[in-house]
Design an enzyme around this catalytic site. Sequence first.
Site, PDB file in Angstrom:
ATOM      1  N   HIS A 201      -0.907 -27.523  16.251  1.00 57.81           N
ATOM      2  CA  HIS A 201      -0.969 -27.443  14.779  1.00 57.81           C
ATOM      3  C   HIS A 201      -1.932 -28.546  14.317  1.00 57.81           C
ATOM      4  CE1 HIS A 201       0.190 -26.516  10.768  1.00 57.81           C
ATOM      5  NE2 HIS A 201       1.454 -26.897  10.752  1.00 57.81           N
TER       6      HIS A 201
ATOM      7  N   HIS B 128      -6.782 -19.094  16.209  1.00 60.95           N
ATOM      8  CA  HIS B 128      -5.853 -19.163  15.083  1.00 60.95           C
ATOM      9  C   HIS B 128      -4.841 -18.040  15.182  1.00 60.95           C
ATOM     10  CE1 HIS B 128      -4.350 -19.516  10.978  1.00 60.95           C
ATOM     11  NE2 HIS B 128      -4.755 -20.764  11.084  1.00 60.95           N
TER      12      HIS B 128
ATOM     13  N   ASP C  84      -9.857 -27.477  12.114  1.00 66.17           N
ATOM     14  CA  ASP C  84      -9.740 -28.807  12.716  1.00 66.17           C
ATOM     15  C   ASP C  84     -10.965 -29.242  13.499  1.00 66.17           C
ATOM     16  OD1 ASP C  84      -7.131 -29.487  11.865  1.00 66.17           O
ATOM     17  OD2 ASP C  84      -6.345 -27.992  13.249  1.00 66.17           O
TER      18      ASP C  84
HETATM   19  N1  COA Z   1      -8.693 -22.320  23.961  1.00 60.29           N
HETATM   20  C1  COA Z   1      -8.661 -21.473  25.017  1.00 60.29           C
HETATM   21  N2  COA Z   1      -7.993 -20.304  24.998  1.00 60.29           N
HETATM   22  C2  COA Z   1      -7.355 -19.989  23.866  1.00 60.29           C
HETATM   23  C3  COA Z   1      -7.365 -20.807  22.737  1.00 60.29           C
HETATM   24  C4  COA Z   1      -8.068 -21.999  22.811  1.00 60.29           C
HETATM   25  N3  COA Z   1      -8.102 -22.838  21.762  1.00 60.29           N
HETATM   26  N4  COA Z   1      -6.648 -20.221  21.758  1.00 60.29           N
HETATM   27  C5  COA Z   1      -6.207 -19.069  22.262  1.00 60.29           C
HETATM   28  N5  COA Z   1      -6.635 -18.934  23.526  1.00 60.29           N
HETATM   29  C6  COA Z   1      -6.339 -17.819  24.431  1.00 60.29           C
HETATM   30  C7  COA Z   1      -4.986 -18.061  25.076  1.00 60.29           C
HETATM   31  O1  COA Z   1      -5.046 -18.807  26.247  1.00 60.29           O
HETATM   32  C8  COA Z   1      -4.513 -16.636  25.293  1.00 60.29           C
HETATM   33  O2  COA Z   1      -5.181 -16.115  26.411  1.00 60.29           O
HETATM   34  P1  COA Z   1      -4.438 -15.088  27.404  1.00 60.29           P
HETATM   35  O3  COA Z   1      -4.122 -13.881  26.562  1.00 60.29           O
HETATM   36  O4  COA Z   1      -5.444 -14.857  28.473  1.00 60.29           O
HETATM   37  O5  COA Z   1      -3.192 -15.792  27.884  1.00 60.29           O
HETATM   38  C9  COA Z   1      -5.045 -15.901  24.074  1.00 60.29           C
HETATM   39  O6  COA Z   1      -6.208 -16.629  23.658  1.00 60.29           O
HETATM   40  C10 COA Z   1      -4.035 -15.855  22.932  1.00 60.29           C
HETATM   41  O7  COA Z   1      -3.642 -17.194  22.622  1.00 60.29           O
HETATM   42  P2  COA Z   1      -2.221 -17.636  22.113  1.00 60.29           P
HETATM   43  O8  COA Z   1      -2.069 -19.106  22.268  1.00 60.29           O
HETATM   44  O9  COA Z   1      -1.136 -16.776  22.717  1.00 60.29           O
HETATM   45  O10 COA Z   1      -2.323 -17.205  20.579  1.00 60.29           O
HETATM   46  P3  COA Z   1      -1.470 -17.774  19.408  1.00 60.29           P
HETATM   47  O11 COA Z   1      -1.622 -16.863  18.259  1.00 60.29           O
HETATM   48  O12 COA Z   1      -0.083 -18.079  19.850  1.00 60.29           O
HETATM   49  O13 COA Z   1      -2.182 -19.180  19.211  1.00 60.29           O
HETATM   50  C11 COA Z   1      -3.128 -21.108  18.433  1.00 60.29           C
HETATM   51  C12 COA Z   1      -2.784 -19.661  18.100  1.00 60.29           C
HETATM   52  C13 COA Z   1      -3.775 -21.741  17.217  1.00 60.29           C
HETATM   53  C14 COA Z   1      -1.836 -21.872  18.772  1.00 60.29           C
HETATM   54  C15 COA Z   1      -4.086 -21.142  19.643  1.00 60.29           C
HETATM   55  O14 COA Z   1      -5.298 -20.493  19.318  1.00 60.29           O
HETATM   56  C16 COA Z   1      -4.342 -22.546  20.122  1.00 60.29           C
HETATM   57  O15 COA Z   1      -3.538 -23.097  20.882  1.00 60.29           O
HETATM   58  N6  COA Z   1      -5.465 -23.192  19.655  1.00 60.29           N
HETATM   59  C17 COA Z   1      -5.734 -24.551  19.994  1.00 60.29           C
HETATM   60  C18 COA Z   1      -4.949 -25.485  19.096  1.00 60.29           C
HETATM   61  C19 COA Z   1      -5.504 -25.545  17.708  1.00 60.29           C
HETATM   62  O16 COA Z   1      -6.691 -25.646  17.482  1.00 60.29           O
HETATM   63  N7  COA Z   1      -4.583 -25.524  16.739  1.00 60.29           N
HETATM   64  C20 COA Z   1      -4.924 -25.614  15.342  1.00 60.29           C
HETATM   65  C21 COA Z   1      -4.710 -24.311  14.658  1.00 60.29           C
HETATM   66  S1  COA Z   1      -5.332 -24.338  13.011  1.00 60.29           S
END
Ligand code: COA
Length: 374
Positions: free
Chosen positions: A220, A259, A310
């Site tokens: 987050h 996201h 971010d």
């Molecule tokens: N880097 C690398 N891979 C990523 C990624 C990232 N930042 N964000 C998503 N992915 C990949 C995941 O590994 C997953 O791959 P898979 O299907 O092969 O396992 C796929 O994309 C889906 O990701 P997931 O984490 O399940 O999606 P989500 O909707 O739960 O996650 C976030 C959303 C924001 C938590 C996720 O994109 C993330 O962890 N981002 C990094 C943290 C971040 O920047 N947070 C601030 C948000 S405003």
Amino acid sequence: MGDKKKTGGLAGVSAGETKLCTVGKEGAGLTYLGYDIYDLADNASFEEVAYLLLYGKLPNRKELAAYIKTLKSLRGLPDQVKQVLEMIPGDTHPMDVMRSGVSILGNVEPEGDFSNQQKVADRLLACLPSMLLYWHRFHADGKRIDVETDDDSLSGHFLHMLHDKAPSELHRKSLDTTLILYAEHEFNASTFAARVITGTLSDMHSAVTGAIGALRGPLHGGANEAAMELIQKFKSPQDATKAVLEMLARKDKIMGFGHRVYTTSDPRNSVNKKMSKVLSKDASDAHLYAVSEAIEKVMWDEKKLFANADFFAATVYHFMGIPTYLFTPIFVCSRITGWAAHVMEQRSNNKLIRPAADYIGPPLQKWLPMEKRA
Ligand code: COA
């Protein structure tokens, strides 16, 4: 029952109504109370946006002037809060400081009756930067700073307390714009945490304390600090590309990308990216911006993952001399407006938030006396 894969982490599930914000809604995009984020970023001040969220309308000239005056009068910290801030170790993460600071303020100045909610929201908005920078300067510089500067804006006040002098207008305005972009984002994890706490009819300080705990995590708000740490590692854009490719091959997550709601871009990114470029020129530092662009490119080329709010916010803050560990707390100083607005909205039509769970544990067991257990 909904599709499990889709609803993991409640993705795509509507958990209530709000009039405060749309996120990625077709034909609307990101809006606060119906106002487009780009109009707000281009034309409003953070104080105007705070008023919009907390009072439900854009302030007229007189209301805005009065609001700025009110917020300026609420910047001071009670002695008990200062004492606690001095006692918190200097190597504590500032998000923990913010969490404890809000909690102790809730002891010293309890909300009491909910009719005080608007005042508590303004008080928190006005004094969160004071808490953060009083603690930071006390431990980093051994200085008890004056937390009541004469700057009208929260952004100017923040940078003034940090650097002991009023900032350039470029820096002040850039910080102000990031505060506008961070102010509100519908049912994100920290806001939802605040609404769950509020739903029990608890107080605003408890809701905000819980929200800070949720925002702290790198999935987050903590992503802006993690992004900065990554960007700073590389000597060149080529290094960055190579290393990120390796990280992706290892299935590492690259913070500042992706996201839950947006699928092709985060509307806040283009604003932050533009500011990062301007500030990199102002700081005569082309390196970090070039590295950031290289990471953005490889993430899109390889994974079709886009930079979220971010990623470029990290270098925006870095170029104005803000230490990395203060990045996520800045998010708090802004998002307090959204949190408080949601607390008030939840209270206006409250229902305890208590979902159900699908049980996946063992079937009913026969009671095992102690002597028969393995
Ligand atoms: N880097 C690398 N891979 C990523 C990624 C990232 N930042 N964000 C998503 N992915 C990949 C995941 O590994 C997953 O791959 P898979 O299907 O092969 O396992 C796929 O994309 C889906 O990701 P997931 O984490 O399940 O999606 P989500 O909707 O739960 O996650 C976030 C959303 C924001 C938590 C996720 O994109 C993330 O962890 N981002 C990094 C943290 C971040 O920047 N947070 C601030 C948000 S405003």
